[in-house]
Write a protein that holds these residues in place. Structure first.
Motif, PDB file in Angstrom:
ATOM      1  N   SER A  40      42.786  39.344  47.791  1.00  0.00           N
ATOM      2  CA  SER A  40      41.441  38.809  48.031  1.00  0.00           C
ATOM      3  C   SER A  40      40.839  38.126  46.815  1.00  0.00           C
ATOM      4  O   SER A  40      39.844  37.419  46.932  1.00  0.00           O
ATOM      5  CB  SER A  40      40.493  39.943  48.452  1.00  0.00           C
ATOM      6  OG  SER A  40      40.958  40.567  49.616  1.00  0.00           O
ATOM      7  N   ILE A  41      41.435  38.322  45.668  1.00  0.00           N
ATOM      8  CA  ILE A  41      40.906  37.752  44.429  1.00  0.00           C
ATOM      9  C   ILE A  41      41.246  36.265  44.383  1.00  0.00           C
ATOM     10  O   ILE A  41      42.366  35.872  44.687  1.00  0.00           O
ATOM     11  CB  ILE A  41      41.496  38.494  43.213  1.00  0.00           C
ATOM     12  CG1 ILE A  41      41.124  39.975  43.278  1.00  0.00           C
ATOM     13  CG2 ILE A  41      40.994  37.887  41.917  1.00  0.00           C
ATOM     14  CD1 ILE A  41      41.850  40.831  42.283  1.00  0.00           C
ATOM     15  N   PRO A  42      40.280  35.420  43.992  1.00  0.00           N
ATOM     16  CA  PRO A  42      40.528  33.968  44.004  1.00  0.00           C
ATOM     17  C   PRO A  42      41.538  33.520  42.943  1.00  0.00           C
ATOM     18  O   PRO A  42      41.849  34.259  42.006  1.00  0.00           O
ATOM     19  CB  PRO A  42      39.147  33.368  43.718  1.00  0.00           C
ATOM     20  CG  PRO A  42      38.421  34.421  42.978  1.00  0.00           C
ATOM     21  CD  PRO A  42      38.936  35.734  43.522  1.00  0.00           C
ATOM     22  N   GLY A  43      42.018  32.302  43.105  1.00  0.00           N
ATOM     23  CA  GLY A  43      43.021  31.744  42.211  1.00  0.00           C
ATOM     24  C   GLY A  43      42.592  31.670  40.759  1.00  0.00           C
ATOM     25  O   GLY A  43      43.429  31.711  39.861  1.00  0.00           O
ATOM     26  N   ASP A  46      44.080  34.337  38.641  1.00  0.00           N
ATOM     27  CA  ASP A  46      45.532  34.493  38.743  1.00  0.00           C
ATOM     28  C   ASP A  46      46.146  35.266  37.584  1.00  0.00           C
ATOM     29  O   ASP A  46      47.051  36.066  37.784  1.00  0.00           O
ATOM     30  CB  ASP A  46      46.223  33.133  38.878  1.00  0.00           C
ATOM     31  CG  ASP A  46      46.279  32.663  40.316  1.00  0.00           C
ATOM     32  OD1 ASP A  46      45.979  33.471  41.222  1.00  0.00           O
ATOM     33  OD2 ASP A  46      46.617  31.485  40.528  1.00  0.00           O
ATOM     34  N   SER A  47      45.654  35.052  36.376  1.00  0.00           N
ATOM     35  CA  SER A  47      46.232  35.762  35.239  1.00  0.00           C
ATOM     36  C   SER A  47      46.022  37.268  35.372  1.00  0.00           C
ATOM     37  O   SER A  47      46.917  38.063  35.074  1.00  0.00           O
ATOM     38  CB  SER A  47      45.655  35.259  33.913  1.00  0.00           C
ATOM     39  OG  SER A  47      44.268  35.497  33.859  1.00  0.00           O
ATOM     40  N   LYS A  48      44.855  37.660  35.841  1.00  0.00           N
ATOM     41  CA  LYS A  48      44.564  39.091  36.019  1.00  0.00           C
ATOM     42  C   LYS A  48      45.379  39.659  37.177  1.00  0.00           C
ATOM     43  O   LYS A  48      45.878  40.782  37.106  1.00  0.00           O
ATOM     44  CB  LYS A  48      43.063  39.314  36.255  1.00  0.00           C
ATOM     45  CG  LYS A  48      42.662  40.758  36.279  1.00  0.00           C
ATOM     46  CD  LYS A  48      42.971  41.411  34.945  1.00  0.00           C
ATOM     47  CE  LYS A  48      42.619  42.878  34.948  1.00  0.00           C
ATOM     48  NZ  LYS A  48      43.114  43.536  33.742  1.00  0.00           N
ATOM     49  N   LYS A  49      45.524  38.875  38.240  1.00  0.00           N
ATOM     50  CA  LYS A  49      46.325  39.323  39.379  1.00  0.00           C
ATOM     51  C   LYS A  49      47.769  39.552  38.949  1.00  0.00           C
ATOM     52  O   LYS A  49      48.362  40.590  39.254  1.00  0.00           O
ATOM     53  CB  LYS A  49      46.284  38.278  40.493  1.00  0.00           C
ATOM     54  CG  LYS A  49      44.969  38.197  41.216  1.00  0.00           C
ATOM     55  CD  LYS A  49      44.850  36.979  42.100  1.00  0.00           C
ATOM     56  CE  LYS A  49      45.721  37.010  43.302  1.00  0.00           C
ATOM     57  NZ  LYS A  49      45.424  35.931  44.275  1.00  0.00           N
ATOM     58  N   GLY A  68      38.143  49.281  38.386  1.00  0.00           N
ATOM     59  CA  GLY A  68      37.665  49.361  37.007  1.00  0.00           C
ATOM     60  C   GLY A  68      38.201  48.219  36.152  1.00  0.00           C
ATOM     61  O   GLY A  68      37.458  47.617  35.367  1.00  0.00           O
ATOM     62  N   CYS A  69      39.471  47.901  36.310  1.00  0.00           N
ATOM     63  CA  CYS A  69      40.086  46.805  35.548  1.00  0.00           C
ATOM     64  C   CYS A  69      39.444  45.469  35.907  1.00  0.00           C
ATOM     65  O   CYS A  69      39.177  44.645  35.023  1.00  0.00           O
ATOM     66  CB  CYS A  69      41.584  46.747  35.815  1.00  0.00           C
ATOM     67  SG  CYS A  69      42.514  48.104  35.103  1.00  0.00           S
ATOM     68  N   LEU A  70      39.192  45.247  37.191  1.00  0.00           N
ATOM     69  CA  LEU A  70      38.584  43.989  37.623  1.00  0.00           C
ATOM     70  C   LEU A  70      37.151  43.847  37.116  1.00  0.00           C
ATOM     71  O   LEU A  70      36.748  42.781  36.646  1.00  0.00           O
ATOM     72  CB  LEU A  70      38.619  43.882  39.150  1.00  0.00           C
ATOM     73  CG  LEU A  70      39.997  43.782  39.778  1.00  0.00           C
ATOM     74  CD1 LEU A  70      39.900  43.850  41.303  1.00  0.00           C
ATOM     75  CD2 LEU A  70      40.716  42.519  39.340  1.00  0.00           C
TER      76      LEU A  70
END
Length: 82
Positions: A40-43, A46-49, A68-70
């Motif tokens: 669900s996280i946007p592009g 991407d680095s965090k994903k 928590g990380c997000l």
């Protein structure tokens, strides 16, 4: 998640959906919740994903830990912009 939406707002909406499904008797495995949240996280994230997927085994990554990380990542990004 919209590009201008804060991660907290997206997490609140995600929680509403999860709770409604639980109300209907749907039990969602934690691994699936983690995977769906990452999807669900946007592009722009991407680095965090990628980091979340590569560094942490998704089967071992806890939902609360991912949240928590997000939130931390967003807070640090906002501080850099200020």
């Amino acid at each position: 998640m919209d590009l201008k939406e804060y991660i907290k707002a997206m997490l609140d909406w995600f929680s509403v959906i999860i709770n409604e499904l639980k109300g209907y008797g749907e039990v969602i495995p934690k691994e699936k919740l983690v995977g769906n949240l990452i999807d669900s996280i946007p592009g722009s994230w991407d680095s965090k994903k990628t980091t979340s997927i590569e560094v942490k085994n998704l089967k071992m990554l806890k939902f609360d830990k991912l949240i928590g990380c997000l939130l931390t990542h967003e807070m640090m990004s906002n501080e850099r912009k200020a």
